[in-house]
Write a protein that holds these residues in place. Structure first.
Motif, PDB file in Angstrom:
ATOM      1  N   MET A 240      24.384  64.524  31.525  1.00 41.71           N
ATOM      2  CA  MET A 240      22.959  64.803  31.397  1.00 41.71           C
ATOM      3  C   MET A 240      22.296  64.781  32.777  1.00 41.71           C
ATOM      4  O   MET A 240      21.421  65.601  33.063  1.00 41.71           O
ATOM      5  N   THR A 241      22.703  63.838  33.626  1.00 38.34           N
ATOM      6  CA  THR A 241      22.170  63.787  34.992  1.00 38.34           C
ATOM      7  C   THR A 241      22.444  65.107  35.697  1.00 38.34           C
ATOM      8  O   THR A 241      21.554  65.680  36.327  1.00 38.34           O
ATOM      9  N   HIS A 242      23.661  65.593  35.565  1.00 37.12           N
ATOM     10  CA  HIS A 242      24.026  66.887  36.162  1.00 37.12           C
ATOM     11  C   HIS A 242      23.145  67.992  35.611  1.00 37.12           C
ATOM     12  O   HIS A 242      22.613  68.816  36.365  1.00 37.12           O
ATOM     13  N   ASN A 243      22.973  68.027  34.291  1.00 45.10           N
ATOM     14  CA  ASN A 243      22.142  69.063  33.675  1.00 45.10           C
ATOM     15  C   ASN A 243      20.695  68.987  34.167  1.00 45.10           C
ATOM     16  O   ASN A 243      20.071  70.014  34.424  1.00 45.10           O
ATOM     17  N   LEU A 244      20.168  67.781  34.290  1.00 44.73           N
ATOM     18  CA  LEU A 244      18.794  67.616  34.766  1.00 44.73           C
ATOM     19  C   LEU A 244      18.654  68.087  36.210  1.00 44.73           C
ATOM     20  O   LEU A 244      17.666  68.754  36.559  1.00 44.73           O
ATOM     21  N   TRP A 245      19.652  67.774  37.041  1.00 46.09           N
ATOM     22  CA  TRP A 245      19.615  68.258  38.423  1.00 46.09           C
ATOM     23  C   TRP A 245      19.618  69.781  38.441  1.00 46.09           C
ATOM     24  O   TRP A 245      18.885  70.394  39.204  1.00 46.09           O
ATOM     25  N   MET A 246      20.433  70.386  37.594  1.00 48.15           N
ATOM     26  CA  MET A 246      20.518  71.844  37.581  1.00 48.15           C
ATOM     27  C   MET A 246      19.251  72.485  37.025  1.00 48.15           C
ATOM     28  O   MET A 246      18.990  73.657  37.263  1.00 48.15           O
ATOM     29  N   MET A 247      18.439  71.708  36.313  1.00 44.15           N
ATOM     30  CA  MET A 247      17.130  72.192  35.843  1.00 44.15           C
ATOM     31  C   MET A 247      16.034  71.944  36.876  1.00 44.15           C
ATOM     32  O   MET A 247      14.890  72.280  36.638  1.00 44.15           O
ATOM     33  N   GLY A 248      16.407  71.293  37.971  1.00 40.19           N
ATOM     34  CA  GLY A 248      15.431  71.037  39.019  1.00 40.19           C
ATOM     35  C   GLY A 248      14.844  69.641  39.015  1.00 40.19           C
ATOM     36  O   GLY A 248      13.834  69.402  39.672  1.00 40.19           O
TER      37      GLY A 248
ATOM     38  N   THR B  13      21.247  61.977  49.385  1.00 36.96           N
ATOM     39  CA  THR B  13      22.298  61.721  50.361  1.00 36.96           C
ATOM     40  C   THR B  13      23.466  60.918  49.792  1.00 36.96           C
ATOM     41  O   THR B  13      24.417  60.632  50.504  1.00 36.96           O
ATOM     42  N   HIS B  14      23.424  60.568  48.519  1.00 37.96           N
ATOM     43  CA  HIS B  14      24.488  59.772  47.906  1.00 37.96           C
ATOM     44  C   HIS B  14      25.697  60.672  47.620  1.00 37.96           C
ATOM     45  O   HIS B  14      25.560  61.729  47.015  1.00 37.96           O
ATOM     46  N   PRO B  15      26.887  60.265  48.053  1.00 35.03           N
ATOM     47  CA  PRO B  15      28.083  61.103  47.857  1.00 35.03           C
ATOM     48  C   PRO B  15      28.361  61.464  46.396  1.00 35.03           C
ATOM     49  O   PRO B  15      28.898  62.529  46.117  1.00 35.03           O
ATOM     50  N   MET B  16      27.981  60.590  45.464  1.00 37.43           N
ATOM     51  CA  MET B  16      28.237  60.849  44.050  1.00 37.43           C
ATOM     52  C   MET B  16      27.525  62.117  43.565  1.00 37.43           C
ATOM     53  O   MET B  16      27.969  62.782  42.646  1.00 37.43           O
ATOM     54  N   PHE B  17      26.417  62.472  44.230  1.00 35.72           N
ATOM     55  CA  PHE B  17      25.622  63.619  43.791  1.00 35.72           C
ATOM     56  C   PHE B  17      25.755  64.826  44.710  1.00 35.72           C
ATOM     57  O   PHE B  17      25.019  65.792  44.563  1.00 35.72           O
ATOM     58  N   ALA B  18      26.691  64.794  45.648  1.00 33.42           N
ATOM     59  CA  ALA B  18      26.832  65.877  46.626  1.00 33.42           C
ATOM     60  C   ALA B  18      27.092  67.228  45.959  1.00 33.42           C
ATOM     61  O   ALA B  18      26.471  68.232  46.317  1.00 33.42           O
ATOM     62  N   GLU B  19      28.009  67.251  44.994  1.00 31.93           N
ATOM     63  CA  GLU B  19      28.329  68.520  44.329  1.00 31.93           C
ATOM     64  C   GLU B  19      27.119  69.066  43.569  1.00 31.93           C
ATOM     65  O   GLU B  19      26.815  70.251  43.631  1.00 31.93           O
TER      66      GLU B  19
ATOM     67  N   ALA C 206      22.496  72.765  43.095  1.00 32.84           N
ATOM     68  CA  ALA C 206      21.043  72.886  42.900  1.00 32.84           C
ATOM     69  C   ALA C 206      20.391  73.619  44.066  1.00 32.84           C
ATOM     70  O   ALA C 206      19.486  74.438  43.861  1.00 32.84           O
ATOM     71  N   GLU C 207      20.849  73.357  45.271  1.00 32.29           N
ATOM     72  CA  GLU C 207      20.277  74.030  46.434  1.00 32.29           C
ATOM     73  C   GLU C 207      20.587  75.518  46.429  1.00 32.29           C
ATOM     74  O   GLU C 207      19.866  76.306  47.023  1.00 32.29           O
ATOM     75  N   GLY C 208      21.662  75.906  45.748  1.00 34.26           N
ATOM     76  CA  GLY C 208      22.037  77.311  45.685  1.00 34.26           C
ATOM     77  C   GLY C 208      21.344  78.094  44.580  1.00 34.26           C
ATOM     78  O   GLY C 208      21.512  79.308  44.482  1.00 34.26           O
ATOM     79  N   LEU C 209      20.556  77.419  43.749  1.00 36.63           N
ATOM     80  CA  LEU C 209      19.865  78.111  42.659  1.00 36.63           C
ATOM     81  C   LEU C 209      18.779  79.033  43.200  1.00 36.63           C
ATOM     82  O   LEU C 209      18.133  78.737  44.205  1.00 36.63           O
ATOM     83  N   GLU C 210      18.580  80.136  42.514  1.00 40.78           N
ATOM     84  CA  GLU C 210      17.502  81.054  42.882  1.00 40.78           C
ATOM     85  C   GLU C 210      16.188  80.483  42.369  1.00 40.78           C
ATOM     86  O   GLU C 210      16.075  80.099  41.202  1.00 40.78           O
ATOM     87  N   LYS C 211      15.215  80.429  43.242  1.00 44.75           N
ATOM     88  CA  LYS C 211      13.909  79.890  42.853  1.00 44.75           C
ATOM     89  C   LYS C 211      13.206  80.864  41.917  1.00 44.75           C
ATOM     90  O   LYS C 211      13.270  82.065  42.088  1.00 44.75           O
TER      91      LYS C 211
END
Length: 89
Positions: free
Chosen positions: A5-13, A54-60, A65-70
């Motif tokens: 869910m954390t991953h999904n939330l990050w991918m939602m911004g 900056t936490h390594p656990m969330f690097a991927e 997320a940074e590569g998502l189109e705004k």
């Protein structure tokens, strides 16, 4: 479940931590219950995940997320339909 869910939330911004992922995951389970049908469920995320940038656990997740189109934000809706005194609440 919390990390997924954390991953999904990050991918939602929403860059949040694992505890927020656990909270939202639990809220989704509550919403899936038959007795929750037609009811409003609120999940409060206690903090923003700025410390995880900056936490390594969330690097991927961060890299994805940074590569998502705004996308442009939708037009604001009229809050007077929901009982607020003004259209912006």
């Amino acid at each position: 479940e919390a990390m997924e869910m954390t991953h999904n939330l990050w991918m939602m911004g929403l860059p949040v931590g694992a505890s927020a992922g656990a909270i939202v995951s639990a809220a989704v389970k509550v919403c899936a219950r038959p007795e929750s049908k037609g009811k409003l469920t609120v999940a409060i995320i206690p903090s923003f995940g700025e410390r995880y940038f900056t936490h390594p656990m969330f690097a991927e997740i961060k890299d994805k997320a940074e590569g998502l189109e705004k996308q442009p934000l939708p037009e604001p809706f009229d809050n007077t339909e929901y009982g607020f005194a003004t259209s912006r609440g």
